[in-house]
Write an enzyme that holds these catalytic residues in place. Structure first.
Site, short mmCIF file in Angstrom:
data_model
loop_
_atom_site.label_atom_id
_atom_site.label_comp_id
_atom_site.label_asym_id
_atom_site.label_seq_id
_atom_site.Cartn_x
_atom_site.Cartn_y
_atom_site.Cartn_z
CB CYS A 109 -0.86 0.02 1.25
SG CYS A 109 -1.83 -1.46 1.46
N GLY A 162 -1.57 0.95 -4.64
CA GLY A 162 -2.82 0.38 -4.17
C GLY A 162 -3.98 1.04 -4.87
CG ASN A 201 3.50 -0.53 2.41
OD1 ASN A 201 4.60 -0.13 2.03
ND2 ASN A 201 2.93 -1.57 1.88
N GLY A 202 2.29 -3.10 4.41
CA GLY A 202 3.02 -4.32 4.76
C GLY A 202 2.08 -5.40 5.17
CE1 TYR A 213 3.93 -3.72 -11.60
CE2 TYR A 213 3.59 -4.54 -9.38
CZ TYR A 213 3.08 -4.03 -10.56
OH TYR A 213 1.73 -3.83 -10.68
O1 LIG Z 1 3.11 -12.05 -14.89
P1 LIG Z 1 2.05 -11.14 -14.39
O2 LIG Z 1 1.23 -11.80 -13.32
O3 LIG Z 1 1.24 -10.56 -15.50
O4 LIG Z 1 2.74 -9.95 -13.60
C1 LIG Z 1 3.79 -9.19 -14.11
C2 LIG Z 1 3.30 -8.01 -14.90
O5 LIG Z 1 2.43 -7.18 -14.08
C3 LIG Z 1 3.01 -5.90 -13.91
O6 LIG Z 1 2.43 -4.95 -14.80
P2 LIG Z 1 1.22 -3.99 -14.40
O7 LIG Z 1 0.26 -3.96 -15.50
O8 LIG Z 1 0.68 -4.36 -13.07
O9 LIG Z 1 1.87 -2.55 -14.17
P3 LIG Z 1 2.78 -1.59 -15.07
O10 LIG Z 1 1.86 -0.83 -15.99
O11 LIG Z 1 3.42 -0.70 -14.03
O12 LIG Z 1 3.80 -2.37 -15.81
C4 LIG Z 1 4.47 -6.07 -14.24
O13 LIG Z 1 5.03 -4.87 -14.71
C5 LIG Z 1 4.42 -7.11 -15.33
O14 LIG Z 1 4.11 -6.52 -16.58
N1 LIG Z 2 -0.39 -3.96 0.63
C1 LIG Z 2 -0.36 -3.59 1.90
O1 LIG Z 2 0.56 -2.95 2.38
C2 LIG Z 2 -1.53 -4.09 2.72
C3 LIG Z 2 -1.66 -3.57 4.12
C4 LIG Z 2 -2.59 -4.43 4.96
N2 LIG Z 2 -2.01 -5.73 5.19
C5 LIG Z 2 -3.95 -4.56 4.28
O2 LIG Z 2 -4.25 -5.60 3.74
O3 LIG Z 2 -4.68 -3.61 4.29
MG LIG Z 3 3.86 -4.35 -16.44
#
Ligand SMILES: O=P(O)(O)OC[C@H]1O[C@H](OP(=O)(O)OP(=O)(O)O)[C@H](O)[C@@H]1O
Ligand SMILES: NC(=O)CC[C@H](N)C(=O)O
Ligand SMILES: [Mg+2]
Length: 512
Positions: free
Chosen positions: A2, A28, A101-102, A257
Site C-alpha cells: 500500500c 494500491g 503498508n506491509g 516493479y
Molecule cells: O506475470 P504477471 O502476473 O502478468 O505480472 C507481471 C506483470 O504485471 C506488472 O504490470 P502492471 O500492468 O501491473 O503494471 P505496469 O503498468 O506498471 O507495468 C508487471 O510490470 C508485469 O508486466
Molecule cells: N499492501 C499492503 O501494504 C496491505 C496492508 C494491509 N495488510 C492490508 O491488507 O490492508
Molecule cells: Mg507491467
C-alpha cells in the site's frame, strides 16, 4: 504494498495528502482513506475506489486540520470490504488513527493475545487493525495523561517486540502529532522530508519520495529499519531507534516493479537501478546468444520501459514502443482477481502492427509472476505478424509466496511453479526466454547504495524469509486462506457493487 503518507503542516493538510495519495496510487488501487485532525477531533473518509473517486469535494471540505495521514490500499490480509480500508481508528488512549503498508506474519496469534491479555476487540479481519491495537495498548500502558515523545517511542519498541512481518506505519495521535515507524528489517520503504513556509517548517513522511517531490518537500532521509519518527503539532521532529536488533533488508521487488522510477528508496534511485537491470540483461543475452538475430527491443509498458531502453542501447539494437498503453487503465498485477487481471491486459495494451510485421522482436518486462501479461502479449505480437518473439524478464522467475505486503500467496498461481526457465518460455509461447540472475538483480540495486545494503528480502525469488518465522505450515495456511479461489467472494463484490450499503453495515465512522 500500500501507499502511506503522514503530514504535519501549518495550514490545512487535506489537499497535500490527496496529492500525495495520487502519486502513490500505483501502490494500491482498491481503496483509499484519509484522517485529519484539527487538534481535538478526527475527520475520516475512506472507501473502496481510486483516490479521485473516494475524495469528492464534499469530503475534502470536511477533512479539517493541519495534521493528517493517508493511505491507498492493495489488500494482503483480511477482505476487500470498505470497512477494511485504512486508516483505522481507536478512541483510547488519546484517539489514534493508523495506516499501514506491509503485512503482519503473526496477526492470528496477536488477535488471540489482544483479546485474552489486552482485553481489546478487533472488529475486522485486517492485520492493520491488529497493529493499531497493539500500539494503542502499549501506549496506554505508559499511563501518561500527556505523552512525551519518549513514551511514544517506548510503545513503538514494544510493538517491535510483539509484531512480526513487514510494516511501515503512519499514525496520528489526537492533540499530539504524527508518528511513523518502519519494521526492524526495513522491508517496506519509508522516507521523510520537510518544506519551509512563511509560517514555519512542515514535515511529511511517505512510502516513496515522489510524494515529497510533487508538493515541494525536500527529502531529508529514509527512516532506518526499526526507527520511529514523531512530529509534534508545532512541527518539532523527534527520532529514535526503537528496535533492539535491526538489519536493512528492503524488499527487492520494490525496485523491480512496485515503486515509481522517480522515487529514491533507501538512497537508491529506482530509475537508475532499473537501468542497471537492463544492462545486466543485455550482458546475459550477449553471453547466451552472441549472434542473436533480434531486430527490435520493446518494453511492455509501463514498468519495464527503463530497463528495456538500456538493454537495447547495450545490445546496439533498435528500441521501439510497439504497445500503446491505455492511460485510463491501472496496473493489472495488483488487481484483486484473475478474471479481472486477464481481461485488463488486452484492454490496456494494443500493438502497433507496423513495428512487428516480419520482425524478430525481443519483448522486455520487469517480471513474470502469474504470466497473465506475458502470455497475452506474446500472442498479440504474433497476431500482428512478428516472425519470432523472444522474451526477457528483468527479474528472475517468481517462485515463492510473499508474506510481507505483496498479495502473492499461492505458488500454484505462479507460471514458474514446477517449470524450468525454458518451460516458462514455452508456457507463455515465446521462441526464447531469458531471465535476470538473482545476483545480477541484487547488484543492479546495490550499486546505488554499496555501504548500507548487505542483503534484501528476496523471498519471492529464493524462498528465504528474513524475519525467520516462516515455515512450510505457515505458507500452506496462507495459500488456503488467500489463493484466488478463496478470494472469489470479495472479488465479485469488490468493484461492481454499490458499496455504500456494505460500508454502512460495517462499523466504521466516516464522512459520507
Ligand atoms: O506475470 P504477471 O502476473 O502478468 O505480472 C507481471 C506483470 O504485471 C506488472 O504490470 P502492471 O500492468 O501491473 O503494471 P505496469 O503498468 O506498471 O507495468 C508487471 O510490470 C508485469 O508486466
Ligand atoms: N499492501 C499492503 O501494504 C496491505 C496492508 C494491509 N495488510 C492490508 O491488507 O490492508
Ligand atoms: Mg507491467
Amino acid at each position: 504494498m500500500c501507499g502511506i503518507v503522514g503530514l504535519v503542516a501549518k495550514s490545512l493538510v487535506n489537499q497535500t495528502i490527496f496529492d500525495a495519495l495520487t502519486v502513490l496510487q500505483h501502490r494500491g488501487q482498491d481503496a483509499a482513506g484519509m484522517v485529519t485532525c484539527d487538534g481535538n477531533r478526527f475527520f475520516l473518509r475512506k472507501d473502496n475506489g481510486l483516490v479521485n473517486e473516494v475524495f469528492r469535494t464534499r469530503h475534502m471540505k470536511r477533512l479539517l486540520g493541519n495534521v493528517g495521514i493517508g493511505h491507498v490500499r492493495y489488500p494482503t490480509a483480511g477482505s476487500s470490504s470498505a470497512a477494511e480500508a485504512q486508516p483505522f481508528y481507536v478512541n483510547s488512549p488519546y484517539g489514534i488513527a493508523l495506516a499501514h503498508n506491509g503485512n503482519l506474519t503473526n496477526a492470528e496469534e496477536l488477535v488471540e493475545q489482544i483479546f485474552r491479555e489486552d482485553l481489546r476487540h478487533i472488529n475486522t479481519t485486517s492485520d492493520s487493525e491488529v497493529l493499531l491495537n497493539v500500539f494503542a495498548h502499549e501506549l496506554q500502558r505508559q499511563r501518561k495523561l500527556k505523552p512525551e515523545p519518549d513514551d511514544i517511542f517506548e510503545a513503538v519498541s514494544k510493538v517491535h517486540q510483539r509484531v512480526k512481518g513487514g510494516y511501515a506505519v503512519v499514525a496520528v495521535i489526537t492533540g499530539y502529532g504524527v508518528l511513523a515507524f518502519r519494521d526492524p528489517n526495513g522491508i517496506r520503504p519509508l522516507v521523510y522530508g520537510t518544506r519551509s513556509t512563511p509560517e514555519g517548517e512542515e514535515c511529511m513522511v511517505a512510502s516513496e519520495s515522489v510524494a515529497l517531490d510533487i508538493s515541494g518537500f525536500t527529502r531529508v532521509r529514509d527512516i532506518a529499519p526499526g526507527e520511529a519518527i514523531f512530529i509534534d503539532l508545532e512541527g518539532n521532529v523527534f527520532t529514535r531507534q526503537c528496535a533492539e536488533k535491526t538489519q536493512l533488508t528492503p524488499c527487492l521487488f520494490e525496485f523491480v516493479y512496485l515503486a515509481r522510477p522517480d522515487s529514491i528508496i533507501d538512497n537508491i534511485n529506482v530509475h537508475q537501478a532499473r537501468m542497471r537491470m537492463g544492462i545486466k540483461l543485455a550482458e546475459k543475452v550477449k553471453l547466451m546468444q552472441p549472434d542473436h538475430d533480434i531486430d527490435v527491443i520493446m518494453p511492455i509498458p509501463d514498468t519495464s520501459r527503463t530497463s528495456a531502453l538500456e538493454m537495447a542501447k547495450h545490445l546496439n539494437v533498435t528500441f521501439r514502443e510497439g504497445f500503446i498503453k491505455n492511460r485510463y487503465i491501472g496496473r493489472t498485477f495488483i488487481m484483486p482477481g484473475q478474471t479481472q487481471r486477464n481481461n485488463s491486459v488486452r484492454r490496456k495494451l494494443n500493438p502497433i502492427e507496423l513495428e512487428f510485421k516480419d520482425k524478430v522482436v525481443m519483448l522486455v518486462d520487469d517480471s513474470i509472476v502469474r504470466g497473465t501479461t506475458s502470455k497475452q502479449i506474446v500472442q498479440m505480437a504474433r497476431d500482428v505478424g512478428a516472425r519470432k518473439v523472444y522474451f526477457a524478464s528483468a527479474a528472475p522467475p517468481v517462485r515463492f509466496p510473499n508474506v510481507y505486503g505483496i498479495d502473492m500467496p499461492s505458488p500454484e498461481e505462479f507460471i514458474a511453479h514446477n517449470r524450468s526457465e525454458d518451460e516458462i518460455g514455452e508456457a507463455i509461447g515465446a521462441d526464447w526466454i531469458v531471465f535476470q540472475e538473482l545476483d545480477d538483480l541484487k547488484e543492479s540495486v546495490s550499486a546505488g547504495n554499496t555501504d548500507l545494503i548487505k542483503d534484501y528480502d528476496s523471498s519471492v525469488f529464493d524462498g528465504y524469509y528474513v524475519t525467520g518465522d516462516i515455515d512450510a505450515a505457515y505458507l500452506e495456511r496462507l495459500d488456503q486462506k488467500r489463493n484466488d479461489a478463496a478470494k472469489i467472494a470479495p472479488e465479485t463484490t469488490d468493484h461492481d457493487h454499490d458499496h455504500e450499503d456494505e460500508a454502512e453495515a460495517d462499523l466504521h465512522t466516516e464522512i459520507r
